[in-house]
Design a protein around this motif. Structure first.
Motif, PDB file in Angstrom:
ATOM      1  N   LYS A 234      -7.208  43.601  -1.110  1.00  0.00           N
ATOM      2  CA  LYS A 234      -8.127  44.726  -0.924  1.00  0.00           C
ATOM      3  C   LYS A 234      -9.303  44.387  -0.008  1.00  0.00           C
ATOM      4  O   LYS A 234     -10.336  45.050  -0.053  1.00  0.00           O
ATOM      5  N   GLN A 235      -9.132  43.381   0.851  1.00  0.00           N
ATOM      6  CA  GLN A 235     -10.195  42.981   1.774  1.00  0.00           C
ATOM      7  C   GLN A 235      -9.803  43.208   3.235  1.00  0.00           C
ATOM      8  O   GLN A 235     -10.465  42.715   4.137  1.00  0.00           O
ATOM      9  N   GLY A 236      -8.733  43.946   3.460  1.00  0.00           N
ATOM     10  CA  GLY A 236      -8.263  44.166   4.830  1.00  0.00           C
ATOM     11  C   GLY A 236      -9.099  45.202   5.561  1.00  0.00           C
ATOM     12  O   GLY A 236      -8.989  46.402   5.309  1.00  0.00           O
ATOM     13  N   THR A 237      -9.939  44.754   6.465  1.00  0.00           N
ATOM     14  CA  THR A 237     -10.842  45.668   7.170  1.00  0.00           C
ATOM     15  C   THR A 237     -10.101  46.572   8.157  1.00  0.00           C
ATOM     16  O   THR A 237     -10.438  47.750   8.305  1.00  0.00           O
ATOM     17  N   TRP A 256      -0.114  43.916   4.949  1.00  0.00           N
ATOM     18  CA  TRP A 256       0.124  42.761   4.085  1.00  0.00           C
ATOM     19  C   TRP A 256      -0.320  41.462   4.755  1.00  0.00           C
ATOM     20  O   TRP A 256      -0.987  40.623   4.139  1.00  0.00           O
ATOM     21  N   SER A 257       0.019  41.299   6.026  1.00  0.00           N
ATOM     22  CA  SER A 257      -0.298  40.066   6.736  1.00  0.00           C
ATOM     23  C   SER A 257      -1.801  39.880   6.909  1.00  0.00           C
ATOM     24  O   SER A 257      -2.300  38.750   6.876  1.00  0.00           O
ATOM     25  N   GLY A 264       1.442  34.424   3.658  1.00  0.00           N
ATOM     26  CA  GLY A 264       2.054  35.596   3.041  1.00  0.00           C
ATOM     27  C   GLY A 264       3.071  36.258   3.939  1.00  0.00           C
ATOM     28  O   GLY A 264       4.117  36.738   3.479  1.00  0.00           O
ATOM     29  N   ALA A 265       2.777  36.286   5.250  1.00  0.00           N
ATOM     30  CA  ALA A 265       3.704  36.905   6.196  1.00  0.00           C
ATOM     31  C   ALA A 265       5.030  36.155   6.235  1.00  0.00           C
ATOM     32  O   ALA A 265       6.113  36.764   6.240  1.00  0.00           O
ATOM     33  N   VAL A 266       4.963  34.835   6.260  1.00  0.00           N
ATOM     34  CA  VAL A 266       6.176  34.023   6.276  1.00  0.00           C
ATOM     35  C   VAL A 266       6.927  34.151   4.951  1.00  0.00           C
ATOM     36  O   VAL A 266       8.161  34.146   4.914  1.00  0.00           O
ATOM     37  N   ALA A 267       6.180  34.272   3.855  1.00  0.00           N
ATOM     38  CA  ALA A 267       6.816  34.415   2.540  1.00  0.00           C
ATOM     39  C   ALA A 267       7.686  35.671   2.484  1.00  0.00           C
ATOM     40  O   ALA A 267       8.794  35.650   1.928  1.00  0.00           O
TER      41      ALA A 267
END
Length: 355
Positions: A234-237, A256-257, A264-267
């Protein structure tokens, strides 16, 4: 060999969790309906009903239903030319009161189920091509007239099915070559200007930075701003302040990334790779050709949608409006994907019955 494989539902559950986490965060964006998270949860619950029916029905009853489902799905898709409503620029939705759904999602499922039935005898020379093409071409014709991205999904899915049918490799390569020549020379020049722009803007989005390239630019900025570990939940500006268009659907991977970073993106990429690996494994572990064809269709659909959506978010592939399976917000897409994967799991469960 075990009857059940818990790895498959575990991978699906993890991807579903990624989707729920991302959608709940993106719901804070002023460009997004704040109720999308509730709708996403509703989609999971609604999908459990047809999955439960499939689990009870079993393999043979499911295949017996295939022709009826295919016919119904074709009628629904055809009806969009008459009663279809425009949603996000595409008039291929059916709206009933507060509910709206895309018949294309049901049609994909119907093709994955019906094609293995008509192809069960296996490839027996060029003359046998008429059966699968008699099923595929009516569906493709109805879809391509309204939804180019959806037609691409059907095409890749059909190609995977033909390979599982064990057609000669040179037939497949010849078809790829023909499409590779025909698309830029015959198809592309006849597309509308905005369609041409969507397919080519990823090559240089800054040539129209405030127009067609805006989405891609903002998506790549969001991905890059996440750094290694991300900005946090919840910190994605970029996504929360409305800079990333369609942050909950077309560009959900960018959302998401940004918050979960490179790790997280690679996951997520790893989870999709594992899901495709299991679908391929389920195909090789099934002794009957129709089941192998079905798994190939599911693999083609899920794999292509994941590659195309993520590639578009990273400005590596054209924008087509294809959703990210299990992660993008949307009842039609989520329910269809869950039911398709549930179907695959039931077929895998019953792979040795009545042999």
């Amino acid at each position: 060999m075990p009857k059940f494989d818990l790895r498959f539902p575990l991978i699906v559950a993890l991807l579903l969790l990624v989707g729920l986490v991302t959608v709940s965060s993106v719901a804070l964006s002023p460009r997004v309906d704040p109720g999308i998270f509730t709708k996403q949860l509703l989609g999971v619950g609604l999908a459990a009903i047809p999955i439960g029916v499939l689990w009870w029905a079993g393999r043979d009853r499911i295949y017996a239903l295939a022709p009826w489902l295919y016919g119904f799905a074709l009628l629904l898709q055809a009806s969009t030319f008459v009663i279809g409503k425009d949603v996000n620029g595409q008039q291929n939705w059916i709206v009933i009161g507060p509910l709206q759904f895309q018949p294309l999602e049901l049609l994909k499922l119907a093709l994955i189920l019906f094609l293995p039935v008509v192809m069960r005898a296996g490839y027996r020379g060029v003359a046998s091509y008429w059966r699968p093409f008699a099923v595929f071409l009516p569906a493709f014709g109805l879809v391509v007239a309204q939804d180019f991205g959806g037609a691409m999904v059907l095409s890749v899915m059909f190609a995977a099915i033909l390979l599982a049918w064990r057609i000669p490799l040179w037939h497949f390569l010849l078809a790829v070559l023909a499409v590779g020549i025909a698309f830029p020379t015959v198809v592309f020049p006849h597309l509308k200007p905005y369609q041409q722009a969507r397919l080519t803007i990823f090559l240089d989005p800054y040539r129209d930075a405030r127009g067609q390239g805006y989405q891609v630019i903002q998506s790549t900025i969001a991905v890059g701003s996440g750094g290694m570990m991300g900005k946090g939940y919840k910190q994605g500006t970029q996504s929360h302040n409305g800079f990333v268009p369609e942050a909950h659907t077309d560009f959900v991977y960018a959302s998401w990334s940004e918050e979960q970073g490179f790790v997280g993106a690679v996951a997520v990429l790893a989870l999709y790779a594992l899901l495709c690996w299991r679908l391929a494994g389920m195909a090789t572990e099934s002794p009957r050709l129709p089941d192998q064809i079905l798994f190939a269709g599911v693999l083609g659909q899920i794999g292509f949608q994941a590659v195309e959506n993520i590639g578009a978010s990273l400005s590596l592939l054209p924008l087509t409006g294809i959703t990210l399976p299990l992660i993008s917000s949307g009842l039609s897409s989520l329910i269809s994907t869950l039911v398709t994967l549930g179907l695959a799991y039931v077929i895998y469960r019953d792979r040795f019955e009545q042999i």
